[in-house]
Design a protein around this motif. Structure first.
Motif, PDB file in Angstrom:
ATOM      1  N   HIS A  20       0.843  -1.185   0.000  1.00 49.60           N
ATOM      2  CA  HIS A  20       0.000   0.000   0.000  1.00 49.60           C
ATOM      3  C   HIS A  20       0.887   1.247   0.000  1.00 49.60           C
ATOM      4  O   HIS A  20       1.828   1.349   0.786  1.00 49.60           O
ATOM      5  N   PRO A  21       0.616   2.205  -0.901  1.00 52.39           N
ATOM      6  CA  PRO A  21       1.513   3.348  -1.037  1.00 52.39           C
ATOM      7  C   PRO A  21       1.580   4.251   0.202  1.00 52.39           C
ATOM      8  O   PRO A  21       2.627   4.821   0.490  1.00 52.39           O
ATOM      9  N   THR A  22       0.493   4.375   0.937  1.00 54.96           N
ATOM     10  CA  THR A  22       0.485   5.254   2.102  1.00 54.96           C
ATOM     11  C   THR A  22       0.872   4.515   3.383  1.00 54.96           C
ATOM     12  O   THR A  22       1.705   4.986   4.163  1.00 54.96           O
ATOM     13  N   TYR A  23       0.256   3.340   3.610  1.00 56.03           N
ATOM     14  CA  TYR A  23       0.417   2.643   4.882  1.00 56.03           C
ATOM     15  C   TYR A  23       1.586   1.667   4.893  1.00 56.03           C
ATOM     16  O   TYR A  23       1.924   1.123   5.934  1.00 56.03           O
ATOM     17  N   LYS A  24       2.188   1.416   3.725  1.00 56.49           N
ATOM     18  CA  LYS A  24       3.375   0.555   3.608  1.00 56.49           C
ATOM     19  C   LYS A  24       3.149  -0.871   4.101  1.00 56.49           C
ATOM     20  O   LYS A  24       4.078  -1.558   4.471  1.00 56.49           O
ATOM     21  N   LYS A  25       1.914  -1.307   4.119  1.00 60.72           N
ATOM     22  CA  LYS A  25       1.604  -2.691   4.476  1.00 60.72           C
ATOM     23  C   LYS A  25       1.253  -3.455   3.215  1.00 60.72           C
ATOM     24  O   LYS A  25       0.789  -2.877   2.231  1.00 60.72           O
ATOM     25  N   TYR A  26       1.445  -4.762   3.255  1.00 58.15           N
ATOM     26  CA  TYR A  26       1.104  -5.591   2.112  1.00 58.15           C
ATOM     27  C   TYR A  26      -0.376  -5.928   2.156  1.00 58.15           C
ATOM     28  O   TYR A  26      -0.894  -6.365   3.185  1.00 58.15           O
ATOM     29  N   VAL A  27      -1.047  -5.718   1.038  1.00 55.91           N
ATOM     30  CA  VAL A  27      -2.487  -5.912   0.921  1.00 55.91           C
ATOM     31  C   VAL A  27      -2.737  -6.968  -0.139  1.00 55.91           C
ATOM     32  O   VAL A  27      -2.054  -7.006  -1.165  1.00 55.91           O
ATOM     33  N   THR A  28      -3.707  -7.849   0.114  1.00 54.72           N
ATOM     34  CA  THR A  28      -4.098  -8.872  -0.851  1.00 54.72           C
ATOM     35  C   THR A  28      -5.427  -8.476  -1.477  1.00 54.72           C
ATOM     36  O   THR A  28      -6.397  -8.235  -0.763  1.00 54.72           O
ATOM     37  N   LYS A  29      -5.442  -8.395  -2.792  1.00 52.61           N
ATOM     38  CA  LYS A  29      -6.680  -8.134  -3.521  1.00 52.61           C
ATOM     39  C   LYS A  29      -6.960  -9.324  -4.414  1.00 52.61           C
ATOM     40  O   LYS A  29      -6.037  -9.973  -4.908  1.00 52.61           O
ATOM     41  N   SER A  30      -8.239  -9.586  -4.643  1.00 53.60           N
ATOM     42  CA  SER A  30      -8.599 -10.697  -5.513  1.00 53.60           C
ATOM     43  C   SER A  30      -9.626 -10.231  -6.530  1.00 53.60           C
ATOM     44  O   SER A  30     -10.379  -9.285  -6.296  1.00 53.60           O
ATOM     45  N   LYS A  31      -9.627 -10.912  -7.666  1.00 59.01           N
ATOM     46  CA  LYS A  31     -10.573 -10.609  -8.731  1.00 59.01           C
ATOM     47  C   LYS A  31     -10.962 -11.916  -9.399  1.00 59.01           C
ATOM     48  O   LYS A  31     -10.141 -12.823  -9.534  1.00 59.01           O
ATOM     49  N   LYS A  32     -12.216 -12.011  -9.822  1.00 57.04           N
ATOM     50  CA  LYS A  32     -12.701 -13.218 -10.494  1.00 57.04           C
ATOM     51  C   LYS A  32     -12.759 -12.987 -11.995  1.00 57.04           C
ATOM     52  O   LYS A  32     -13.190 -11.931 -12.458  1.00 57.04           O
ATOM     53  N   TYR A  33     -12.341 -13.996 -12.726  1.00 57.13           N
ATOM     54  CA  TYR A  33     -12.379 -13.970 -14.186  1.00 57.13           C
ATOM     55  C   TYR A  33     -13.167 -15.175 -14.673  1.00 57.13           C
ATOM     56  O   TYR A  33     -13.016 -16.279 -14.129  1.00 57.13           O
ATOM     57  N   LEU A  34     -13.986 -14.984 -15.705  1.00 56.92           N
ATOM     58  CA  LEU A  34     -14.658 -16.102 -16.352  1.00 56.92           C
ATOM     59  C   LEU A  34     -13.760 -16.607 -17.469  1.00 56.92           C
ATOM     60  O   LEU A  34     -13.284 -15.818 -18.286  1.00 56.92           O
ATOM     61  N   ALA A  35     -13.523 -17.909 -17.497  1.00 58.80           N
ATOM     62  CA  ALA A  35     -12.621 -18.490 -18.486  1.00 58.80           C
ATOM     63  C   ALA A  35     -13.321 -19.624 -19.224  1.00 58.80           C
ATOM     64  O   ALA A  35     -14.142 -20.342 -18.650  1.00 58.80           O
ATOM     65  N   HIS A  36     -12.976 -19.786 -20.489  1.00 58.28           N
ATOM     66  CA  HIS A  36     -13.548 -20.832 -21.339  1.00 58.28           C
ATOM     67  C   HIS A  36     -12.845 -22.154 -21.055  1.00 58.28           C
ATOM     68  O   HIS A  36     -11.629 -22.247 -21.090  1.00 58.28           O
ATOM     69  N   ASP A  37     -13.632 -23.190 -20.748  1.00 59.84           N
ATOM     70  CA  ASP A  37     -13.120 -24.542 -20.474  1.00 59.84           C
ATOM     71  C   ASP A  37     -13.864 -25.508 -21.392  1.00 59.84           C
ATOM     72  O   ASP A  37     -14.898 -26.056 -21.025  1.00 59.84           O
ATOM     73  N   PRO A  38     -13.385 -25.739 -22.625  1.00 62.58           N
ATOM     74  CA  PRO A  38     -14.166 -26.489 -23.617  1.00 62.58           C
ATOM     75  C   PRO A  38     -14.472 -27.925 -23.221  1.00 62.58           C
ATOM     76  O   PRO A  38     -15.519 -28.452 -23.599  1.00 62.58           O
ATOM     77  N   GLU A  39     -13.608 -28.589 -22.454  1.00 56.51           N
ATOM     78  CA  GLU A  39     -13.859 -29.988 -22.087  1.00 56.51           C
ATOM     79  C   GLU A  39     -14.463 -30.145 -20.696  1.00 56.51           C
ATOM     80  O   GLU A  39     -14.629 -31.272 -20.219  1.00 56.51           O
TER      81      GLU A  39
END
Length: 81
Positions: A29-48
């Motif tokens: 984090h630029p201000t607090y200098k602590k490590y932050v974990t962010k997550s994001k979901k992605y939709l992915a094509h899985d043909p089988e």
């Protein structure tokens, strides 16, 4: 231009030929200098329909396949327990 490759965990495989992958990233984090974990979901094509919930998979950016799906599952994956 090279295509981006992300690694994450499968959180849903209920839809046909589609998986939901949660990708986590850590940054300082630029201000607090602590490590932050962010997550994001992605939709992915899985043909089988091969990926199952809890597996660690790699996804690659591709052309838009539907309204929200612009990623495709890569062949290599590893089980995570």
């Amino acid at each position: 231009m090279p295509k981006r490759i992300l690694t994450g965990q499968v959180v849903s495989d209920k839809t046909d030929k589609t998986i939901s992958v949660e990708v986590q990233r850590r940054f300082r984090h630029p201000t607090y200098k602590k490590y932050v974990t962010k997550s994001k979901k992605y939709l992915a094509h899985d043909p089988e329909n091969s990926a199952k919930i809890g597996e660690t998979v790699s996804i690659q950016e591709c052309r838009p396949l539907s309204k929200n799906k612009s990623w495709v599952l890569l062949a290599g994956k590893e089980a995570s327990s």
